[in-house]
Design a protein around this motif. Structure first.
Motif, PDB file in Angstrom:
ATOM      1  N   ALA A  78       0.842  -1.204   0.000  1.00 46.88           N
ATOM      2  CA  ALA A  78       0.000   0.000   0.000  1.00 46.88           C
ATOM      3  C   ALA A  78       0.875   1.251   0.000  1.00 46.88           C
ATOM      4  O   ALA A  78       1.904   1.316   0.684  1.00 46.88           O
ATOM      5  N   GLY A  79       0.474   2.228  -0.783  1.00 45.40           N
ATOM      6  CA  GLY A  79       1.188   3.495  -0.839  1.00 45.40           C
ATOM      7  C   GLY A  79       2.398   3.503  -1.752  1.00 45.40           C
ATOM      8  O   GLY A  79       3.091   4.509  -1.836  1.00 45.40           O
ATOM      9  N   ARG A  80       2.666   2.401  -2.420  1.00 48.48           N
ATOM     10  CA  ARG A  80       3.810   2.337  -3.330  1.00 48.48           C
ATOM     11  C   ARG A  80       3.329   2.200  -4.770  1.00 48.48           C
ATOM     12  O   ARG A  80       2.261   1.671  -5.023  1.00 48.48           O
ATOM     13  N   LYS A  81       4.141   2.640  -5.692  1.00 52.30           N
ATOM     14  CA  LYS A  81       3.869   2.502  -7.122  1.00 52.30           C
ATOM     15  C   LYS A  81       4.496   1.191  -7.614  1.00 52.30           C
ATOM     16  O   LYS A  81       5.598   0.835  -7.195  1.00 52.30           O
ATOM     17  N   TYR A 101       8.680  -7.648 -13.576  1.00 54.13           N
ATOM     18  CA  TYR A 101       7.833  -6.841 -14.444  1.00 54.13           C
ATOM     19  C   TYR A 101       6.724  -6.204 -13.623  1.00 54.13           C
ATOM     20  O   TYR A 101       5.985  -6.897 -12.933  1.00 54.13           O
ATOM     21  N   ALA A 102       6.611  -4.884 -13.721  1.00 56.97           N
ATOM     22  CA  ALA A 102       5.538  -4.161 -13.033  1.00 56.97           C
ATOM     23  C   ALA A 102       4.220  -4.415 -13.752  1.00 56.97           C
ATOM     24  O   ALA A 102       4.166  -4.367 -14.984  1.00 56.97           O
ATOM     25  N   LEU A 103       3.177  -4.692 -12.989  1.00 61.50           N
ATOM     26  CA  LEU A 103       1.822  -4.856 -13.519  1.00 61.50           C
ATOM     27  C   LEU A 103       0.925  -3.876 -12.767  1.00 61.50           C
ATOM     28  O   LEU A 103       0.147  -4.270 -11.893  1.00 61.50           O
ATOM     29  N   PRO A 104       1.037  -2.580 -13.071  1.00 63.44           N
ATOM     30  CA  PRO A 104       0.320  -1.572 -12.293  1.00 63.44           C
ATOM     31  C   PRO A 104      -1.195  -1.758 -12.283  1.00 63.44           C
ATOM     32  O   PRO A 104      -1.841  -1.492 -11.276  1.00 63.44           O
ATOM     33  N   GLU A 105      -1.764  -2.237 -13.405  1.00 56.64           N
ATOM     34  CA  GLU A 105      -3.218  -2.417 -13.446  1.00 56.64           C
ATOM     35  C   GLU A 105      -3.687  -3.517 -12.500  1.00 56.64           C
ATOM     36  O   GLU A 105      -4.840  -3.540 -12.098  1.00 56.64           O
ATOM     37  N   ARG A 106      -2.792  -4.409 -12.118  1.00 50.36           N
ATOM     38  CA  ARG A 106      -3.114  -5.486 -11.172  1.00 50.36           C
ATOM     39  C   ARG A 106      -2.655  -5.164  -9.753  1.00 50.36           C
ATOM     40  O   ARG A 106      -2.953  -5.902  -8.830  1.00 50.36           O
ATOM     41  N   GLY A 107      -1.838  -4.106  -9.611  1.00 52.10           N
ATOM     42  CA  GLY A 107      -1.260  -3.795  -8.303  1.00 52.10           C
ATOM     43  C   GLY A 107      -0.256  -4.856  -7.879  1.00 52.10           C
ATOM     44  O   GLY A 107      -0.119  -5.162  -6.693  1.00 52.10           O
ATOM     45  N   GLN A 108       0.462  -5.400  -8.866  1.00 44.99           N
ATOM     46  CA  GLN A 108       1.394  -6.493  -8.602  1.00 44.99           C
ATOM     47  C   GLN A 108       2.689  -6.303  -9.384  1.00 44.99           C
ATOM     48  O   GLN A 108       2.767  -5.519 -10.321  1.00 44.99           O
ATOM     49  N   VAL A 109       3.674  -7.080  -8.964  1.00 47.34           N
ATOM     50  CA  VAL A 109       4.905  -7.243  -9.716  1.00 47.34           C
ATOM     51  C   VAL A 109       5.033  -8.729  -9.988  1.00 47.34           C
ATOM     52  O   VAL A 109       4.774  -9.556  -9.112  1.00 47.34           O
ATOM     53  N   ALA A 110       5.391  -9.068 -11.214  1.00 52.94           N
ATOM     54  CA  ALA A 110       5.597 -10.467 -11.587  1.00 52.94           C
ATOM     55  C   ALA A 110       7.088 -10.735 -11.673  1.00 52.94           C
ATOM     56  O   ALA A 110       7.833  -9.941 -12.245  1.00 52.94           O
ATOM     57  N   LEU A 111       7.505 -11.843 -11.086  1.00 53.96           N
ATOM     58  CA  LEU A 111       8.883 -12.307 -11.232  1.00 53.96           C
ATOM     59  C   LEU A 111       8.861 -13.526 -12.136  1.00 53.96           C
ATOM     60  O   LEU A 111       8.050 -14.433 -11.928  1.00 53.96           O
ATOM     61  N   VAL A 112       9.721 -13.550 -13.124  1.00 54.57           N
ATOM     62  CA  VAL A 112       9.891 -14.720 -13.978  1.00 54.57           C
ATOM     63  C   VAL A 112      11.246 -15.302 -13.595  1.00 54.57           C
ATOM     64  O   VAL A 112      12.285 -14.649 -13.752  1.00 54.57           O
ATOM     65  N   LEU A 113      11.206 -16.514 -13.046  1.00 55.60           N
ATOM     66  CA  LEU A 113      12.381 -17.130 -12.446  1.00 55.60           C
ATOM     67  C   LEU A 113      12.803 -18.357 -13.242  1.00 55.60           C
ATOM     68  O   LEU A 113      12.127 -19.389 -13.222  1.00 55.60           O
ATOM     69  N   ASP A 114      13.915 -18.257 -13.947  1.00 52.12           N
ATOM     70  CA  ASP A 114      14.414 -19.379 -14.740  1.00 52.12           C
ATOM     71  C   ASP A 114      14.954 -20.476 -13.838  1.00 52.12           C
ATOM     72  O   ASP A 114      15.523 -20.203 -12.782  1.00 52.12           O
ATOM     73  N   ASP A 115      14.792 -21.715 -14.299  1.00 52.56           N
ATOM     74  CA  ASP A 115      15.289 -22.884 -13.567  1.00 52.56           C
ATOM     75  C   ASP A 115      14.842 -22.879 -12.114  1.00 52.56           C
ATOM     76  O   ASP A 115      15.627 -23.163 -11.205  1.00 52.56           O
ATOM     77  N   CYS A 116      13.598 -22.530 -11.882  1.00 57.24           N
ATOM     78  CA  CYS A 116      13.044 -22.453 -10.530  1.00 57.24           C
ATOM     79  C   CYS A 116      12.021 -23.564 -10.345  1.00 57.24           C
ATOM     80  O   CYS A 116      10.940 -23.526 -10.921  1.00 57.24           O
ATOM     81  N   LYS A 117      12.401 -24.545  -9.557  1.00 59.01           N
ATOM     82  CA  LYS A 117      11.476 -25.636  -9.241  1.00 59.01           C
ATOM     83  C   LYS A 117      10.467 -25.152  -8.202  1.00 59.01           C
ATOM     84  O   LYS A 117      10.745 -24.204  -7.468  1.00 59.01           O
ATOM     85  N   PRO A 118       9.303 -25.805  -8.117  1.00 60.98           N
ATOM     86  CA  PRO A 118       8.295 -25.363  -7.139  1.00 60.98           C
ATOM     87  C   PRO A 118       8.841 -25.243  -5.711  1.00 60.98           C
ATOM     88  O   PRO A 118       8.493 -24.321  -4.990  1.00 60.98           O
ATOM     89  N   GLY A 119       9.717 -26.127  -5.329  1.00 61.50           N
ATOM     90  CA  GLY A 119      10.272 -26.076  -3.979  1.00 61.50           C
ATOM     91  C   GLY A 119      11.247 -24.939  -3.752  1.00 61.50           C
ATOM     92  O   GLY A 119      11.562 -24.589  -2.610  1.00 61.50           O
TER      93      GLY A 119
END
Length: 167
Positions: A78-81, A101-119
């Motif tokens: 809250a309160g941040r861009k 990646y900023a997703l301002p319309e969603r109020g989120q930031v997405a991280l795309v993480l290569d070679d990242c297993k669920p754990g």
């Protein structure tokens, strides 16, 4: 684009097409009579459609190799861009292949993480919390484990965030 002889025409046409498709631009400066400096500029990706394009590219790589890619959605405090928070997160990413990646319309930031297993995702997100100095609200989805379609990955991560189950 190094040449021994004159002739960058076809390469510059290719660069121009890439810039046009990605809404980029370029400028040229001639600091000396026999030198030209080109500056290429691309806009920061800040839309869900752009994120889907990145995930499509990474999902294809995963489908042709023995690899995984993780998508983490992080709620902007809250309160941040979104753009400023995205830059802050980027500064704390460990691997050069990971992206934020900023997703301002969603109020989120997405991280795309290569070679990242669920754990691996919980540890990465905890490390980010520690670096930021405050708790973050996040969720993740993984390709190919959860889905290969970018829209499905985003939906799965969003559903997990909405349910309060981060992973």
């Amino acid at each position: 684009l190094t040449r021994v002889e004159e002739g960058l025409g076809s390469e510059l046409v290719l660069i121009h097409q890439i810039l046009r498709l990605h809404l980029g631009s370029f400028s040229a400066v001639r600091p000396q009579p026999d030198h030209i400096t080109l500056t290429l500029t691309w806009p920061e990706l800040s839309s869900e459609e752009g994120l889907k394009a990145v995930l499509t590219s990474r999902a294809y790589e995963v489908s042709t190799e023995l690899a995984t890619v993780g998508l983490a959605l992080i709620r902007v405090p809250a309160g941040r861009k979104a753009e400023a928070f995205c830059r802050e997160l980027k500064a704390h990413l460990f691997r050069s292949s990971d992206a934020a990646y900023a997703l301002p319309e969603r109020g989120q930031v997405a991280l795309v993480l290569d070679d990242c297993k669920p754990g691996d995702a919980p540890g990465i997100l905890k490390r980010l919390e520690k670096a930021l100095g405050f708790p973050i609200r996040s969720s993740s989805a993984h390709c190919p484990e959860d889905a290969q379609d970018p829209a499905q990955l985003i939906e799965i991560a969003q559903t997990r965030m909405d349910r309060g189950s981060d992973y």
